[in-house]
Design a protein around this motif. Structure first.
Motif, mmCIF file in Angstrom:
data_model
loop_
_atom_site.group_PDB
_atom_site.id
_atom_site.type_symbol
_atom_site.label_atom_id
_atom_site.label_comp_id
_atom_site.label_asym_id
_atom_site.label_seq_id
_atom_site.Cartn_x
_atom_site.Cartn_y
_atom_site.Cartn_z
ATOM 1 N N PHE A 1 0.832 -1.205 0.000
ATOM 2 C CA PHE A 1 0.000 0.000 0.000
ATOM 3 C C PHE A 1 0.864 1.251 0.000
ATOM 4 O O PHE A 1 0.570 2.218 -0.724
ATOM 5 C CB PHE A 1 -0.925 -0.001 1.216
ATOM 6 C CG PHE A 1 -1.840 1.200 1.260
ATOM 7 C CD1 PHE A 1 -3.002 1.239 0.514
ATOM 8 C CD2 PHE A 1 -1.522 2.307 2.039
ATOM 9 C CE1 PHE A 1 -3.839 2.347 0.545
ATOM 10 C CE2 PHE A 1 -2.352 3.416 2.075
ATOM 11 C CZ PHE A 1 -3.514 3.441 1.323
ATOM 12 N N LEU A 2 1.915 1.259 0.786
ATOM 13 C CA LEU A 2 2.804 2.426 0.820
ATOM 14 C C LEU A 2 3.383 2.700 -0.561
ATOM 15 O O LEU A 2 3.419 3.856 -1.018
ATOM 16 C CB LEU A 2 3.924 2.210 1.836
ATOM 17 C CG LEU A 2 3.506 2.146 3.309
ATOM 18 C CD1 LEU A 2 4.708 1.805 4.184
ATOM 19 C CD2 LEU A 2 2.872 3.452 3.760
ATOM 20 N N HIS A 3 3.832 1.672 -1.234
ATOM 21 C CA HIS A 3 4.384 1.856 -2.581
ATOM 22 C C HIS A 3 3.320 2.370 -3.547
ATOM 23 O O HIS A 3 3.603 3.228 -4.405
ATOM 24 C CB HIS A 3 4.994 0.547 -3.082
ATOM 25 C CG HIS A 3 6.291 0.187 -2.412
ATOM 26 N ND1 HIS A 3 7.344 1.075 -2.299
ATOM 27 C CD2 HIS A 3 6.700 -0.963 -1.835
ATOM 28 C CE1 HIS A 3 8.344 0.489 -1.673
ATOM 29 N NE2 HIS A 3 7.981 -0.751 -1.375
ATOM 30 N N GLN A 4 2.086 1.866 -3.408
ATOM 31 C CA GLN A 4 0.996 2.348 -4.259
ATOM 32 C C GLN A 4 0.743 3.840 -4.052
ATOM 33 O O GLN A 4 0.346 4.551 -4.977
ATOM 34 C CB GLN A 4 -0.281 1.565 -3.956
ATOM 35 C CG GLN A 4 -0.263 0.111 -4.407
ATOM 36 C CD GLN A 4 -1.436 -0.671 -3.860
ATOM 37 O OE1 GLN A 4 -2.359 -0.109 -3.258
ATOM 38 N NE2 GLN A 4 -1.408 -1.989 -4.043
ATOM 39 N N GLN A 5 0.969 4.300 -2.835
ATOM 40 C CA GLN A 5 0.755 5.708 -2.499
ATOM 41 C C GLN A 5 1.974 6.572 -2.822
ATOM 42 O O GLN A 5 1.963 7.781 -2.582
ATOM 43 C CB GLN A 5 0.413 5.842 -1.010
ATOM 44 C CG GLN A 5 -0.868 5.157 -0.598
ATOM 45 C CD GLN A 5 -2.093 5.779 -1.255
ATOM 46 O OE1 GLN A 5 -2.315 6.989 -1.150
ATOM 47 N NE2 GLN A 5 -2.894 4.959 -1.927
ATOM 48 N N GLY A 6 3.015 5.950 -3.343
ATOM 49 C CA GLY A 6 4.229 6.693 -3.656
ATOM 50 C C GLY A 6 5.089 6.995 -2.445
ATOM 51 O O GLY A 6 5.939 7.897 -2.487
ATOM 52 N N VAL A 7 4.886 6.240 -1.363
ATOM 53 C CA VAL A 7 5.676 6.431 -0.137
ATOM 54 C C VAL A 7 6.823 5.433 -0.137
ATOM 55 O O VAL A 7 6.601 4.219 -0.133
ATOM 56 C CB VAL A 7 4.800 6.230 1.120
ATOM 57 C CG1 VAL A 7 5.660 6.313 2.388
ATOM 58 C CG2 VAL A 7 3.680 7.255 1.162
ATOM 59 N N HIS A 8 8.032 5.942 -0.134
ATOM 60 C CA HIS A 8 9.212 5.080 -0.145
ATOM 61 C C HIS A 8 10.132 5.355 1.042
ATOM 62 O O HIS A 8 11.213 4.773 1.143
ATOM 63 C CB HIS A 8 9.971 5.266 -1.455
ATOM 64 C CG HIS A 8 9.127 4.963 -2.660
ATOM 65 N ND1 HIS A 8 8.719 3.683 -2.990
ATOM 66 C CD2 HIS A 8 8.570 5.787 -3.599
ATOM 67 C CE1 HIS A 8 7.962 3.726 -4.080
ATOM 68 N NE2 HIS A 8 7.859 4.987 -4.470
ATOM 69 N N ARG A 9 9.696 6.219 1.933
ATOM 70 C CA ARG A 9 10.411 6.508 3.171
ATOM 71 C C ARG A 9 9.404 7.035 4.181
ATOM 72 O O ARG A 9 8.464 7.739 3.815
ATOM 73 C CB ARG A 9 11.526 7.533 2.952
ATOM 74 C CG ARG A 9 12.415 7.752 4.173
ATOM 75 C CD ARG A 9 13.550 8.734 3.924
ATOM 76 N NE ARG A 9 14.550 8.611 4.953
ATOM 77 C CZ ARG A 9 15.612 7.826 4.889
ATOM 78 N NH1 ARG A 9 15.830 7.103 3.796
ATOM 79 N NH2 ARG A 9 16.477 7.745 5.881
ATOM 80 N N LEU A 10 9.589 6.693 5.453
ATOM 81 C CA LEU A 10 8.676 7.119 6.504
ATOM 82 C C LEU A 10 9.401 8.014 7.490
ATOM 83 O O LEU A 10 10.477 7.680 7.987
ATOM 84 C CB LEU A 10 8.103 5.904 7.241
ATOM 85 C CG LEU A 10 7.156 5.024 6.408
ATOM 86 C CD1 LEU A 10 6.994 3.660 7.050
ATOM 87 C CD2 LEU A 10 5.798 5.709 6.254
ATOM 88 N N GLN B 1 11.341 -6.315 8.587
ATOM 89 C CA GLN B 1 11.052 -7.161 7.424
ATOM 90 C C GLN B 1 10.736 -6.399 6.146
ATOM 91 O O GLN B 1 10.918 -6.928 5.053
ATOM 92 C CB GLN B 1 9.863 -8.091 7.734
ATOM 93 C CG GLN B 1 10.105 -9.075 8.862
ATOM 94 C CD GLN B 1 8.861 -9.874 9.210
ATOM 95 O OE1 GLN B 1 7.936 -10.017 8.416
ATOM 96 N NE2 GLN B 1 8.826 -10.408 10.432
ATOM 97 N N SER B 2 10.264 -5.158 6.247
ATOM 98 C CA SER B 2 9.749 -4.470 5.060
ATOM 99 C C SER B 2 10.838 -3.902 4.166
ATOM 100 O O SER B 2 10.631 -3.743 2.948
ATOM 101 C CB SER B 2 8.817 -3.331 5.482
ATOM 102 O OG SER B 2 9.557 -2.277 6.097
ATOM 103 N N GLY B 3 11.987 -3.550 4.731
ATOM 104 C CA GLY B 3 13.031 -2.892 3.955
ATOM 105 C C GLY B 3 12.759 -1.413 3.714
ATOM 106 O O GLY B 3 13.536 -0.744 3.020
#
Length: 251
Positions: free
Chosen positions: A67-76, A95-97
């Motif tokens: 879901f994060l990748h779908q939203q264009g989120v690649h860093r938190l 685990q997520s990388g």
């Protein structure tokens, strides 16, 4: 899982992992105070989603990451794990990388419970959570980890969708009696393990501190489990903002 977002996705992202017995919307009061500056992501565990089957923490992590990748989120900018949500948040961190700048655990239930005891816990927890739905929240003052009416609607929503099988599968791979996973020293230095001084989960603090000696361990004197988050969402949002911007709590 189900996902809710608040704020502009072009802003730095904050990811919330909710407590047991409530849905992701339980973080809405805090996210509403952050949404003008941050992109907030509020997943609801599969355990509390109608028609969905919980498989494993690994599957939950995979769903969140996708879901994060779908939203264009690649860093938190920040991951927030509340109560048992800390268990899933820790799995996500390891685990997520996904790169994560800061972590805030609010009353993290870092219990290490034998499989046999977790099996025994399932019927009690199932009836406790379902009773809140069946009674429309009237059993809230007698059950679970919070008697504050502010969180009552989120307990009711969780109980509506809960199935025994989903809860059993979740407990069988959560709060496991295995060593805590390692965290890099730099991430520990940007991780806050916060507890209220009178909450039952305070008993886990020493074990966590031994596992992650470079972490930050604030204690909220006289506060119960997640009390600041539930009763003072604006203050809690300010705490999180200070962690993101200064890697420390406000003076």
């Amino acid at each position: 899982m189900q996902f809710e977002t608040m704020g502009d996705r072009s802003n730095s992202a904050v990811l919330f992992f909710h407590a047991m017995g409530v849905v992701g919307a339980s973080s809405e009061p805090v996210a509403a105070c952050l949404k003008d500056r941050f992109f907030c992501i509020l997943p609801t565990s599969t355990v509390y989603c109608t028609g969905q089957a919980y498989r494993s923490k690994a599957d939950e992590v995979q769903q969140v990451t996708a879901f994060l990748h779908q939203q264009g989120v690649h860093r938190l900018a920040l991951v927030v794990g509340s109560s048992i949500g800390a268990d899933l948040a820790m799995a996500f961190l390891t685990q997520s990388g996904m790169p994560v700048d800061h972590v805030y655990f609010d009353g993290g239930q870092f219990a290490q419970i034998s499989k046999g005891l977790r099996h025994v816990m399932v019927p009690f927890l199932y009836l406790a959570i379902k009773s809140l739905y069946w009674s429309n929240g009237k059993t809230l003052s007698k059950i679970l980890w919070c008697s504050d009416e502010a969180i009552q609607p989120y307990f009711i929503a969780a109980g509506r969708a809960l199935t025994y099988g989903n809860l059993h599968r979740q407990l069988m791979d959560s709060l496991e009696d295995v060593p805590f996973p390692p965290l890099p020293k730099e991430l520990q230095q940007h991780t806050f393990f916060a507890f209220g001084s009178i909450e039952d989960h305070f008993k886990y603090r020493d074990a966590v501190q031994k596992a992650y000696p470079d972490g930050n361990y604030p204690v909220f004197e006289g506060c119960n489990h997640m009390q600041v988050q539930i009763r003072e969402p604006q203050r809690f949002a300010e705490l999180l903002t200070s962690v993101i911007e200064h890697n420390q709590l406000p003076a």
